[in-house]
Scaffold this motif. Structure first.
Motif, short mmCIF file in Angstrom:
data_model
loop_
_atom_site.label_atom_id
_atom_site.label_comp_id
_atom_site.label_asym_id
_atom_site.label_seq_id
_atom_site.Cartn_x
_atom_site.Cartn_y
_atom_site.Cartn_z
N VAL A 198 0.88 -1.21 0.06
CA VAL A 198 -0.06 -0.07 -0.14
C VAL A 198 0.81 1.26 0.07
CG1 VAL A 198 -1.95 1.32 1.32
CG2 VAL A 198 -2.04 -0.94 1.06
N GLU A 199 1.84 1.37 0.84
CA GLU A 199 2.69 2.42 1.13
C GLU A 199 3.58 2.70 -0.25
OE1 GLU A 199 5.31 1.92 4.37
OE2 GLU A 199 3.53 2.46 5.71
N GLU A 200 4.11 1.68 -0.89
CA GLU A 200 4.67 1.76 -2.12
C GLU A 200 3.63 2.22 -3.33
OE1 GLU A 200 7.56 2.34 -2.54
OE2 GLU A 200 8.41 1.54 -4.55
N CYS A 201 2.65 1.69 -3.29
CA CYS A 201 1.63 2.36 -4.52
C CYS A 201 1.41 3.63 -4.25
CB CYS A 201 0.28 1.33 -4.44
SG CYS A 201 0.50 -0.28 -5.12
N ASN A 202 0.98 3.97 -2.94
CA ASN A 202 0.96 5.39 -2.67
C ASN A 202 2.04 6.30 -3.07
OD1 ASN A 202 -0.77 7.67 -1.44
ND2 ASN A 202 -0.09 7.34 0.44
N ARG A 203 3.17 5.69 -2.71
CA ARG A 203 4.30 6.67 -2.89
C ARG A 203 4.60 6.99 -4.60
NH1 ARG A 203 9.60 6.55 -4.17
NH2 ARG A 203 9.52 4.44 -5.12
N ASP B 170 -2.54 5.74 10.31
CA ASP B 170 -1.58 5.68 9.32
C ASP B 170 -1.85 5.81 8.05
OD1 ASP B 170 0.48 5.60 11.16
OD2 ASP B 170 1.32 3.53 10.54
N LEU B 171 -2.88 5.00 7.80
CA LEU B 171 -3.45 5.21 6.34
C LEU B 171 -4.14 6.83 6.01
CD1 LEU B 171 -5.78 2.10 6.14
CD2 LEU B 171 -3.59 2.51 4.87
N GLY C 171 -2.84 9.84 3.60
CA GLY C 171 -3.52 10.40 2.47
C GLY C 171 -4.25 9.01 1.82
N VAL C 172 -4.25 8.05 2.51
CA VAL C 172 -4.86 6.96 1.61
C VAL C 172 -6.34 6.84 2.04
CG1 VAL C 172 -4.79 4.25 1.43
CG2 VAL C 172 -2.60 5.71 1.63
N ARG C 173 -7.04 6.75 1.18
CA ARG C 173 -8.61 6.64 1.37
C ARG C 173 -9.13 5.11 1.33
NH1 ARG C 173 -13.51 8.13 -2.29
NH2 ARG C 173 -12.09 7.34 -3.94
N LEU C 174 -9.84 4.59 2.56
CA LEU C 174 -9.94 3.01 2.35
C LEU C 174 -11.32 3.18 1.92
CD1 LEU C 174 -9.14 0.31 3.24
CD2 LEU C 174 -10.51 0.98 5.16
N LEU D 266 -14.88 -1.42 9.72
CA LEU D 266 -14.76 -0.97 8.40
C LEU D 266 -15.32 0.42 8.11
CD1 LEU D 266 -13.66 -2.16 5.90
CD2 LEU D 266 -15.74 -3.36 5.61
N HIS D 267 -16.50 0.35 8.70
CA HIS D 267 -17.12 1.92 8.40
C HIS D 267 -16.31 3.09 9.18
CE1 HIS D 267 -20.44 -0.52 6.67
NE2 HIS D 267 -20.30 0.24 5.79
N ALA D 268 -15.88 2.83 10.36
CA ALA D 268 -15.18 3.75 11.07
C ALA D 268 -13.84 4.26 10.42
CB ALA D 268 -14.93 3.25 12.61
N SER D 269 -13.12 3.16 9.85
CA SER D 269 -11.69 3.16 9.19
C SER D 269 -12.41 4.01 7.68
CB SER D 269 -11.28 2.02 8.61
OG SER D 269 -11.10 1.40 9.76
N MET D 270 -13.31 3.67 7.20
CA MET D 270 -13.63 4.42 5.87
C MET D 270 -13.92 5.93 6.05
SD MET D 270 -15.54 1.57 3.53
CE MET D 270 -16.98 1.18 4.51
N GLU D 271 -14.73 6.07 7.31
CA GLU D 271 -14.95 7.64 7.58
C GLU D 271 -13.60 8.11 8.00
OE1 GLU D 271 -18.83 7.53 9.53
OE2 GLU D 271 -17.95 9.14 10.78
N ALA D 272 -12.96 7.52 9.00
CA ALA D 272 -11.67 8.23 9.30
C ALA D 272 -10.55 8.67 7.94
CB ALA D 272 -10.96 7.44 10.04
N THR D 273 -10.63 7.91 7.01
CA THR D 273 -9.78 8.15 5.89
C THR D 273 -10.59 8.57 4.57
OG1 THR D 273 -10.28 5.90 4.96
CG2 THR D 273 -8.37 6.14 6.35
N ALA D 274 -11.76 9.23 4.87
CA ALA D 274 -12.60 9.44 3.62
C ALA D 274 -11.96 10.89 2.77
CB ALA D 274 -13.97 9.95 3.95
N GLY D 275 -11.07 11.69 3.60
CA GLY D 275 -10.43 12.85 3.20
C GLY D 275 -9.40 12.68 2.45
#
Ligand code: IPE
Ligand code: IPE
Ligand code: MG
Length: 237
Positions: A45-50, A90-91, A95-98, A115-124
């Motif tokens: 994930v980190e490498e794809c993002n980078r 960390d996601l 800046g990784v959006r789940l 899952l929903h909490a993680s999606m919400e926390a990374t939505a931006g």
């Protein structure tokens, strides 16, 4: 580290296969293979993002995987919840959006909540969109898409004459994402196993013999180099 490959795919999809065989080779229970496999996700994930890849879809649990022994399913669901809990901050920081696709209502409730909490926390997140395919089946997705389209037509929002591939694809789980350009499958199996049947029409396929827990950033780079060397024709000449 290898240099940044040219001609990057916009969307990479991965069938993360071979956790069980990885464990068996070491005389460990299958669940240890899943744990080791889950630990490998972060680096990819980190490498794809980078690298600036926009979408990464990971096949984490198929509609058919519910056929596995109860203890393995329980271990996989516990791992999912644990990793979401551990990785979400960390996601978000990176800046990784789940996102997630599949019949998510089939997951245990505590997993759904996390899952929903993680999606919400990374939505931006404005970097990589990480899509987890969970309780996902390609045929099930198409059937769910047909149901959604039917309702749309019944409610008078559309007419059957408007139906074409582009219109239909707006009723799939993946309606917000472009089709994958590259499909990677680990552990050597030459099959789709009900993954993104509609969306993979023109994906380039790279299959590596490595088991998922052995798949690292250098293997990702090799798959990206292979992708860059392919000539995509989309039926043209
Ligand atoms: C992939 O590894 C993980 C999931 C399907 C959840 P497997 O568990 O399929 O590993 P193998 O194919 O048995 O080695
Ligand atoms: C596909 O792997 C599903 C995931 C990787 C989540 P499987 O191991 O379930 O596929 P088959 O059974 O070998 O086709
Ligand atoms: Mg497998």
């Amino acid at each position: 580290m290898a240099s940044t490959p040219s001609n990057l795919p916009c969307h990479v999809a991965v069938i993360m296969d071979g956790n069980g065989r990885w464990a068996k080779e070491r005389g460990l229970p299958r669940t240890e293979g899943h744990r080791a496999g889950a630990e490998k996700i972060r680096a990819i994930v980190e490498e794809c993002n980078r690298l600036g890849i926009r979408y990464l879809t990971l096949y984490a649990f198929s509609a058919e995987n519910w056929r596995r022994p109860q203890n393995e399913i329980r271990a996989l669901m516990a791992l999912l919840e644990f990793f979401l809990k551990r990785e979400t901050s960390d996601l978000a920081r990176n800046g990784v959006r789940l996102q997630a696709i599949g019949r998510l209502h089939n997951l245990p409730e505590s997993c759904q909540r996390q899952l929903h909490a993680s999606m919400e926390a990374t939505a931006g997140g404005t970097g990589l969109t990480l899509v987890l395919a969970l309780s996902y089946g390609g045929r099930e997705e198409i059937v769910d898409g047909i149901k959604s389209l039917f309702r749309h037509i019944q409610e008078g929002h559309a007419d059957i004459a408007m139906l074409d591939p582009e219109f239909f694809s707006k009723h799939l789980y993946t309606r917000y994402y472009p089709d994958p350009d590259l499909l990677i499958r680990t552990s050597g199996e030459m099959r789709l196993s009900n993954f993104l049947l509609w969306q993979l029409s023109y994906a380039e396929i790279v299959i590596t013999r490595k088991f998922w827990p052995d798949f690292g950033q250098e293997d990702l780079h090799a798959a990206l180099e292979e992708f860059a060397s392919r000539q995509r024709r989309f039926g043209g000449v």
